[in-house]
Design an enzyme around this catalytic site. Structure first.
Site, PDB file in Angstrom:
ATOM      1  N   GLY A 179      57.100  34.449  48.135  1.00 41.46           N
ATOM      2  CA  GLY A 179      58.274  35.331  48.073  1.00 41.46           C
ATOM      3  C   GLY A 179      59.417  34.814  48.925  1.00 41.46           C
ATOM      4  O   GLY A 179      60.572  34.773  48.479  1.00 41.46           O
ATOM      5  N   THR A 239      49.894  32.075  51.581  1.00 44.12           N
ATOM      6  CA  THR A 239      48.510  32.319  51.160  1.00 44.12           C
ATOM      7  C   THR A 239      48.214  31.648  49.827  1.00 44.12           C
ATOM      8  O   THR A 239      47.183  30.992  49.669  1.00 44.12           O
ATOM      9  CB  THR A 239      48.258  33.838  51.040  1.00 44.12           C
ATOM     10  OG1 THR A 239      48.517  34.432  52.306  1.00 44.12           O
ATOM     11  CG2 THR A 239      46.836  34.135  50.621  1.00 44.12           C
ATOM     12  N   CYS A 240      49.100  31.794  48.863  1.00 46.77           N
ATOM     13  CA  CYS A 240      48.821  31.299  47.510  1.00 46.77           C
ATOM     14  C   CYS A 240      48.495  29.809  47.505  1.00 46.77           C
ATOM     15  O   CYS A 240      47.494  29.381  46.947  1.00 46.77           O
ATOM     16  CB  CYS A 240      50.018  31.594  46.596  1.00 46.77           C
ATOM     17  SG  CYS A 240      49.906  30.775  45.009  1.00 46.77           S
ATOM     18  N   TYR A 282      56.821  22.136  48.415  1.00 45.78           N
ATOM     19  CA  TYR A 282      57.553  23.314  48.907  1.00 45.78           C
ATOM     20  C   TYR A 282      58.636  22.901  49.899  1.00 45.78           C
ATOM     21  O   TYR A 282      59.765  23.367  49.837  1.00 45.78           O
ATOM     22  CB  TYR A 282      56.576  24.303  49.576  1.00 45.78           C
ATOM     23  CG  TYR A 282      56.119  25.393  48.633  1.00 45.78           C
ATOM     24  CD1 TYR A 282      55.339  25.091  47.528  1.00 45.78           C
ATOM     25  CD2 TYR A 282      56.478  26.713  48.842  1.00 45.78           C
ATOM     26  CE1 TYR A 282      54.929  26.086  46.656  1.00 45.78           C
ATOM     27  CE2 TYR A 282      56.073  27.717  47.978  1.00 45.78           C
ATOM     28  CZ  TYR A 282      55.300  27.390  46.891  1.00 45.78           C
ATOM     29  OH  TYR A 282      54.911  28.386  46.032  1.00 45.78           O
ATOM     30  N   GLU A 302      35.313  36.698  42.807  1.00 45.08           N
ATOM     31  CA  GLU A 302      35.666  35.314  42.497  1.00 45.08           C
ATOM     32  C   GLU A 302      34.828  34.329  43.315  1.00 45.08           C
ATOM     33  O   GLU A 302      34.276  33.373  42.767  1.00 45.08           O
ATOM     34  CB  GLU A 302      37.162  35.085  42.765  1.00 45.08           C
ATOM     35  CG  GLU A 302      38.039  35.820  41.766  1.00 45.08           C
ATOM     36  CD  GLU A 302      39.533  35.572  41.951  1.00 45.08           C
ATOM     37  OE1 GLU A 302      40.282  35.843  41.013  1.00 45.08           O
ATOM     38  OE2 GLU A 302      39.957  35.117  43.033  1.00 45.08           O
ATOM     39  N   ARG A 354      36.750  47.973  41.259  1.00 45.78           N
ATOM     40  CA  ARG A 354      37.278  49.334  41.129  1.00 45.78           C
ATOM     41  C   ARG A 354      38.742  49.281  40.714  1.00 45.78           C
ATOM     42  O   ARG A 354      39.507  48.455  41.198  1.00 45.78           O
ATOM     43  CB  ARG A 354      37.133  50.074  42.459  1.00 45.78           C
ATOM     44  CG  ARG A 354      37.578  51.513  42.424  1.00 45.78           C
ATOM     45  CD  ARG A 354      37.048  52.275  43.634  1.00 45.78           C
ATOM     46  NE  ARG A 354      37.549  51.746  44.896  1.00 45.78           N
ATOM     47  CZ  ARG A 354      38.728  52.062  45.427  1.00 45.78           C
ATOM     48  NH1 ARG A 354      39.547  52.876  44.772  1.00 45.78           N
ATOM     49  NH2 ARG A 354      39.092  51.570  46.585  1.00 45.78           N
ATOM     50  N   ASP A 378      53.415  40.608  49.801  1.00 45.31           N
ATOM     51  CA  ASP A 378      52.238  41.368  50.236  1.00 45.31           C
ATOM     52  C   ASP A 378      52.512  42.236  51.471  1.00 45.31           C
ATOM     53  O   ASP A 378      51.823  43.234  51.683  1.00 45.31           O
ATOM     54  CB  ASP A 378      51.072  40.426  50.556  1.00 45.31           C
ATOM     55  CG  ASP A 378      50.450  39.826  49.308  1.00 45.31           C
ATOM     56  OD1 ASP A 378      51.009  40.017  48.214  1.00 45.31           O
ATOM     57  OD2 ASP A 378      49.400  39.153  49.433  1.00 45.31           O
ATOM     58  N   THR A 410      51.014  36.833  43.617  1.00 45.43           N
ATOM     59  CA  THR A 410      52.042  35.802  43.818  1.00 45.43           C
ATOM     60  C   THR A 410      53.262  35.978  42.899  1.00 45.43           C
ATOM     61  O   THR A 410      54.396  35.965  43.379  1.00 45.43           O
ATOM     62  CB  THR A 410      51.418  34.401  43.607  1.00 45.43           C
ATOM     63  OG1 THR A 410      50.449  34.229  44.622  1.00 45.43           O
ATOM     64  CG2 THR A 410      52.449  33.298  43.671  1.00 45.43           C
ATOM     65  N   HIS A 460      42.244  30.468  13.565  1.00 41.16           N
ATOM     66  CA  HIS A 460      40.808  30.383  13.328  1.00 41.16           C
ATOM     67  C   HIS A 460      40.292  28.959  13.523  1.00 41.16           C
ATOM     68  O   HIS A 460      40.974  28.015  13.130  1.00 41.16           O
ATOM     69  CB  HIS A 460      40.521  30.823  11.885  1.00 41.16           C
ATOM     70  CG  HIS A 460      39.071  30.916  11.577  1.00 41.16           C
ATOM     71  ND1 HIS A 460      38.264  31.904  12.099  1.00 41.16           N
ATOM     72  CD2 HIS A 460      38.265  30.132  10.818  1.00 41.16           C
ATOM     73  CE1 HIS A 460      37.031  31.721  11.644  1.00 41.16           C
ATOM     74  NE2 HIS A 460      37.004  30.663  10.882  1.00 41.16           N
TER      75      HIS A 460
HETATM   76  P1  NDP Z   1      40.373  44.459  47.185  1.00 39.43           P
HETATM   77  O1  NDP Z   1      41.123  45.574  47.772  1.00 39.43           O
HETATM   78  O2  NDP Z   1      40.555  44.068  45.775  1.00 39.43           O
HETATM   79  O3  NDP Z   1      38.811  44.723  47.386  1.00 39.43           O
HETATM   80  C1  NDP Z   1      38.282  45.070  48.627  1.00 39.43           C
HETATM   81  C2  NDP Z   1      36.821  45.369  48.439  1.00 39.43           C
HETATM   82  O4  NDP Z   1      36.206  45.551  49.711  1.00 39.43           O
HETATM   83  C3  NDP Z   1      36.595  46.644  47.642  1.00 39.43           C
HETATM   84  O5  NDP Z   1      35.484  46.414  46.821  1.00 39.43           O
HETATM   85  C4  NDP Z   1      36.308  47.679  48.717  1.00 39.43           C
HETATM   86  O6  NDP Z   1      35.466  48.685  48.300  1.00 39.43           O
HETATM   87  C5  NDP Z   1      35.565  46.825  49.741  1.00 39.43           C
HETATM   88  N1  NDP Z   1      35.683  47.353  51.087  1.00 39.43           N
HETATM   89  C6  NDP Z   1      36.800  47.749  51.739  1.00 39.43           C
HETATM   90  N2  NDP Z   1      36.506  48.154  52.989  1.00 39.43           N
HETATM   91  C7  NDP Z   1      35.178  48.021  53.135  1.00 39.43           C
HETATM   92  C8  NDP Z   1      34.267  48.280  54.206  1.00 39.43           C
HETATM   93  N3  NDP Z   1      34.694  48.768  55.366  1.00 39.43           N
HETATM   94  N4  NDP Z   1      32.974  48.018  54.005  1.00 39.43           N
HETATM   95  C9  NDP Z   1      32.531  47.534  52.814  1.00 39.43           C
HETATM   96  N5  NDP Z   1      33.338  47.271  51.767  1.00 39.43           N
HETATM   97  C10 NDP Z   1      34.642  47.503  51.932  1.00 39.43           C
HETATM   98  O7  NDP Z   1      40.628  43.253  48.184  1.00 39.43           O
HETATM   99  P2  NDP Z   1      40.379  41.698  48.099  1.00 39.43           P
HETATM  100  O8  NDP Z   1      40.200  41.315  49.526  1.00 39.43           O
HETATM  101  O9  NDP Z   1      39.286  41.347  47.158  1.00 39.43           O
HETATM  102  O10 NDP Z   1      41.738  41.160  47.523  1.00 39.43           O
HETATM  103  C11 NDP Z   1      42.980  41.501  48.133  1.00 39.43           C
HETATM  104  C12 NDP Z   1      44.119  41.456  47.153  1.00 39.43           C
HETATM  105  O11 NDP Z   1      44.457  40.113  46.907  1.00 39.43           O
HETATM  106  C13 NDP Z   1      43.806  42.036  45.782  1.00 39.43           C
HETATM  107  O12 NDP Z   1      44.020  43.406  45.733  1.00 39.43           O
HETATM  108  C14 NDP Z   1      44.754  41.286  44.885  1.00 39.43           C
HETATM  109  O13 NDP Z   1      45.968  41.979  44.827  1.00 39.43           O
HETATM  110  C15 NDP Z   1      44.945  39.960  45.596  1.00 39.43           C
HETATM  111  N6  NDP Z   1      44.173  38.902  44.903  1.00 39.43           N
HETATM  112  C16 NDP Z   1      44.479  38.580  43.611  1.00 39.43           C
HETATM  113  C17 NDP Z   1      43.751  37.604  42.955  1.00 39.43           C
HETATM  114  C18 NDP Z   1      44.075  37.274  41.542  1.00 39.43           C
HETATM  115  O14 NDP Z   1      45.122  37.689  41.049  1.00 39.43           O
HETATM  116  N7  NDP Z   1      43.200  36.565  40.833  1.00 39.43           N
HETATM  117  C19 NDP Z   1      42.660  36.885  43.606  1.00 39.43           C
HETATM  118  C20 NDP Z   1      42.427  37.308  44.947  1.00 39.43           C
HETATM  119  C21 NDP Z   1      43.165  38.267  45.557  1.00 39.43           C
HETATM  120  P3  NDP Z   1      36.004  50.031  47.541  1.00 39.43           P
HETATM  121  O15 NDP Z   1      36.262  49.608  46.121  1.00 39.43           O
HETATM  122  O16 NDP Z   1      34.876  50.976  47.671  1.00 39.43           O
HETATM  123  O17 NDP Z   1      37.233  50.439  48.271  1.00 39.43           O
END
Ligand code: NDP
Length: 452
Positions: A15, A42-43, A99, A182, A205, A303, A311, A435
């Site tokens: 950004g 980060t990206c 960059y 991932e 979720r 972010d 990104t 196809h």
């Molecule tokens: P997310 O918010 O997607 O997932 C966090 C996970 O950790 C959830 O499953 C959550 O559970 C769990 N969690 C949170 N707190 C606790 C705890 N105290 N104990 C146990 N489990 C816990 O975060 P990520 O770190 O995976 O990714 C961050 C962000 O980065 C994403 O939201 C996305 O925007 C971005 N990202 C995008 C990608 C892409 O576009 N391909 C790839 C990687 C990252 P619960 O569901 O119960 O809350």
């Protein structure tokens, strides 16, 4: 009042760099960027790019299996993490250079240090110098969040995976979001014995329920020991790793433990609140639709604002800010119908409403098919692809598209154009199939599997 710069950007990620380049290169502003770590953010440095390269690396094991089924005599002699990492590091260095060259080309000054705010128009650099600017843009991104017990136990985060000297033989991954799923797939593909604990009912979720179930099933089939409804209770360092006991009574010793439990905005210690910039509950900088904070000269993108943490969104926000403030055009970043991909194996591409969200909004038709794709079916693999469309029964508009398939990220980018344009199911139907490809199913789904 005379300022040193028209714009000072704190944070050299997607950004911030986009905003700086557009403001300076296209609109002629005098711009500086400060970055305390590595240019690219980060990206480029420890997110999307090295992750995707690791995804590529991890797909060769099943590809070699398939090659044998296709008649090739291939012998895999194992994966050499050291050799791969050297190339990965070199590629990241190269991209960081790209960059930096882009900023130099736009005549942006770069300060390789931390910068904080002194007042609404002044930035303090780590060496104590101060620099003034008419506008300040905060684009400091986010960082992994660790629950206290994980922090105390010294577990790894996704940042550490890229720096591993050797690959562990076994790993426990905690979390059920993008990053945990991932890396579970990546490390499993590289030959690591992967266990994943997710505290909730189903991984990923917030995404479409049917797609989540489909991905979880395929992850298990490919060898990830995925346990939902399971969380870590206690961790203790022992010979050879960490002994982990879980809420469901399970106990195991893992050479490495990785937490991917979400990310937090990097807003601490910048001096924001002292100046009157409002922060949200998680530390996110509160901005309006123009990315402007409560202090008119200070803006924030990406972010650190915790809007949609992707990104391309940070890039759009940075670009829109630069066009609006320096280009004399009023441009808002569009946060509607944002497509995204989760690089599990197989990939998941998604845009628009999930079935669960759409159900609450009115009458819908669900079109879906799950099938074995030709390439892996021939090789004898049990993979299944999911193609799903959510259609509004009244307007006929396609409200959502969810694809679990090899290359789903590529497919969803194109489907997203049609959906963003407001395509109806009938528009999809009158488009002739290509196809034989997997994505042809998107234009040949004849009858709804259910309505709601
Ligand atoms: P997310 O918010 O997607 O997932 C966090 C996970 O950790 C959830 O499953 C959550 O559970 C769990 N969690 C949170 N707190 C606790 C705890 N105290 N104990 C146990 N489990 C816990 O975060 P990520 O770190 O995976 O990714 C961050 C962000 O980065 C994403 O939201 C996305 O925007 C971005 N990202 C995008 C990608 C892409 O576009 N391909 C790839 C990687 C990252 P619960 O569901 O119960 O809350």
């Amino acid at each position: 009042m005379k300022f040193d710069y028209d714009l000072f950007v704190i944070g050299g990620g997607s950004g911030g760099v986009r905003a700086a380049r557009i403001a300076a290169g296209e609109h002629g502003a005098k711009v500086a960027v400060a970055e305390e770590y590595r240019m690219g953010g980060t990206c480029v440095i420890r997110g999307c790019v090295p992750k995707k390269i690791m995804v590529f690396a991890s797909t060769y094991a099943p590809a070699m299996e398939d090659a044998r089924a296709y008649g090739w005599n291939v012998m895999a002699e194992g994966f050499d993490w050291g050799r791969f990492r050297k190339r990965l590091d070199a590629e990241i260095d190269r991209l960081e250079g790209v960059y930096r060259a882009g900023l130099a080309g736009a005549k942006v000054d770069v300060y390789d240090c931390r910068a904080t705010l002194k007042d609404a128009h002044t930035v303090r650099l780590a060496n104590g110098d101060t620099v003034s600017a008419k506008h300040i843009l905060i684009a400091t991104g986010g960082r992994p969040y660790l629950p206290p017990k994980a922090e105390a136990a010294g577990v790894m985060t996704s940042n550490d995976i890229f720096k591993l000297e050797t690959l562990p033989k076994s790993v426990l991954i905690v979390g059920g979001g993008f990053i945990s799923c991932e890396f579970a797939c990546i490390l499993n593909g590289l030959g690591v014995n992967v266990t994943q604990y997710y505290r909730g009912e189903q991984i990923l979720r917030g995404f479409d329920g049917e797609a989540r179930g489909h991905i979880a099933e395929l992850m298990r089939e490919s060898g990830v020991n995925l346990h939902v409804g399971t969380d870590v209770m206690e961790m203790e360092k022992v010979e050879g790793g960490t002994r982990v006991s879980s809420t469901d009574g399970r106990e195991g010793i893992f050479e490495a433990v990785v937490y991917a439990t979400g990310r937090l905005p990097n807003s601490d210690g910048l001096g924001l609140e002292e100046l009157g910039v409002k922060l949200g509950r998680r530390g996110e900088i509160m901005v309006d639709e123009w990315s402007q904070t409560a202090v008119p000269s200070i803006f924030a993108v990406g972010d650190v604002t915790d809007r949609i943490n992707l990104t391309p969104i940070a890039i759009r926000e940075g670009h829109a800010f630069a066009d609006t403030v320096f280009g004399g055009k009023s441009v808002k970043a569009d946060h509607a119908l944002v497509p995204s991909a989760v690089f599990t194996q197989p990939e998941f591409g998604t845009v628009g409403l999930t079935e669960e969200e759409a159900r609450d909004k009115g009458p819908i038709e669900i079109y879906a098919t799950a099938f074995r794709p030709m390439q892996s079916a021939f090789a004898g693999r049990a993979d299944r692809v999911l193609m799903k469309l959510i259609v509004c029964a009244d307007t006929r508009k396609v409200l959502g598209c969810h694809i679990v398939a090899p290359g789903a990220g590529e497919m969803i980018q194109l489907a997203a154009i049609a959906i963003k344009m407001g395509a109806t199911k009938e528009d999809f139907d009158r488009t002739v199939a290509v196809h034989p490809v997997m994505a042809e199913e998107l234009v040949t789904l004849r009858k709804p599997v259910r309505t709601a």
